[in-house]
Scaffold this motif. Sequence first.
Motif, short mmCIF file in Angstrom:
data_model
loop_
_atom_site.label_atom_id
_atom_site.label_comp_id
_atom_site.label_asym_id
_atom_site.label_seq_id
_atom_site.Cartn_x
_atom_site.Cartn_y
_atom_site.Cartn_z
N ASN A 153 43.02 52.37 67.31
CA ASN A 153 42.02 53.02 66.45
C ASN A 153 42.40 52.96 64.96
O ASN A 153 41.82 53.67 64.15
N LYS A 154 43.37 52.12 64.60
CA LYS A 154 43.82 51.87 63.23
C LYS A 154 44.53 53.07 62.60
O LYS A 154 44.59 53.21 61.39
N THR A 155 45.13 53.93 63.43
CA THR A 155 45.95 55.02 62.95
C THR A 155 47.37 54.49 62.80
O THR A 155 47.95 54.01 63.77
N GLN A 156 47.92 54.56 61.59
CA GLN A 156 49.28 54.06 61.38
C GLN A 156 50.29 55.00 62.04
O GLN A 156 50.23 56.21 61.86
N ILE A 157 51.23 54.40 62.79
CA ILE A 157 52.26 55.21 63.46
C ILE A 157 53.66 54.93 62.92
O ILE A 157 54.57 55.71 63.14
N GLY A 158 53.84 53.81 62.25
CA GLY A 158 55.17 53.48 61.73
C GLY A 158 55.19 52.12 61.07
O GLY A 158 54.14 51.55 60.76
N LYS A 159 56.42 51.61 60.87
CA LYS A 159 56.62 50.31 60.23
C LYS A 159 57.67 49.52 60.99
O LYS A 159 58.58 50.09 61.61
N VAL A 160 57.57 48.18 60.93
CA VAL A 160 58.55 47.31 61.56
C VAL A 160 59.90 47.54 60.89
O VAL A 160 60.01 47.46 59.66
N ASP A 161 60.92 47.80 61.70
CA ASP A 161 62.25 48.09 61.15
C ASP A 161 63.19 46.91 61.36
O ASP A 161 63.66 46.32 60.40
N GLU A 162 63.46 46.55 62.61
CA GLU A 162 64.38 45.44 62.90
C GLU A 162 63.74 44.52 63.92
O GLU A 162 63.05 44.97 64.82
N ILE A 163 64.00 43.22 63.77
CA ILE A 163 63.52 42.22 64.72
C ILE A 163 64.76 41.61 65.36
O ILE A 163 65.70 41.23 64.66
N PHE A 197 61.16 44.10 68.60
CA PHE A 197 61.37 44.73 67.31
C PHE A 197 61.27 46.24 67.46
O PHE A 197 60.66 46.76 68.40
N SER A 198 61.93 46.92 66.53
CA SER A 198 61.88 48.38 66.54
C SER A 198 60.88 48.84 65.48
O SER A 198 60.69 48.19 64.46
N VAL A 199 60.27 49.98 65.75
CA VAL A 199 59.30 50.57 64.85
C VAL A 199 59.86 51.90 64.36
O VAL A 199 60.16 52.79 65.16
N LYS A 200 60.07 52.01 63.05
CA LYS A 200 60.48 53.27 62.43
C LYS A 200 59.24 54.14 62.37
O LYS A 200 58.28 53.83 61.67
#
Length: 139
Positions: free
Chosen positions: A75-85, A94-97
């Motif tokens: 639904n385009k709700t941001q939950i985090g950002k790409v941290d490590e691949i 990859f991990s999501v901060k």
Amino acid sequence: MRPPSGGRGSFRGGFRGSRGGFDRGGRGRGGFRDEGPPSEVVEVSSFLHACEGDAVTKLTHEKIPYFNAPIYLQNKTQIGKVDEIFGPINESYFSVKMMEGIIATSYSLGEKFYIDPAKLLPLARFLPLPKYAHFSFAF
């Protein structure tokens, strides 16, 4: 002996217009701006488990996400950002901060995460070029 305090060529970035783009106070110009949710999102990964507050996900897209690219729900709700691949090139993870207030353990195995398609890089960008590649030039 004390370190220099502020002026031209100091540790804090030098003068305005210097190569580093900092003013005399050490603050950068411009900066990050919130672009808001993208017009479309594509599936990028599926949730595996939580680890130290981050979500560990398996890449399900053929392209690789940018570091710090925003991750969304459908639904385009941001939950985090790409941290490590990490992981092998043909089976990446990859991990999501997670954003403040969002808990990684609230997601279940296999839950899908999404990304803006403009925040993906082709896999070929991470592969070595063949050694026999040479170029011929016509004059």
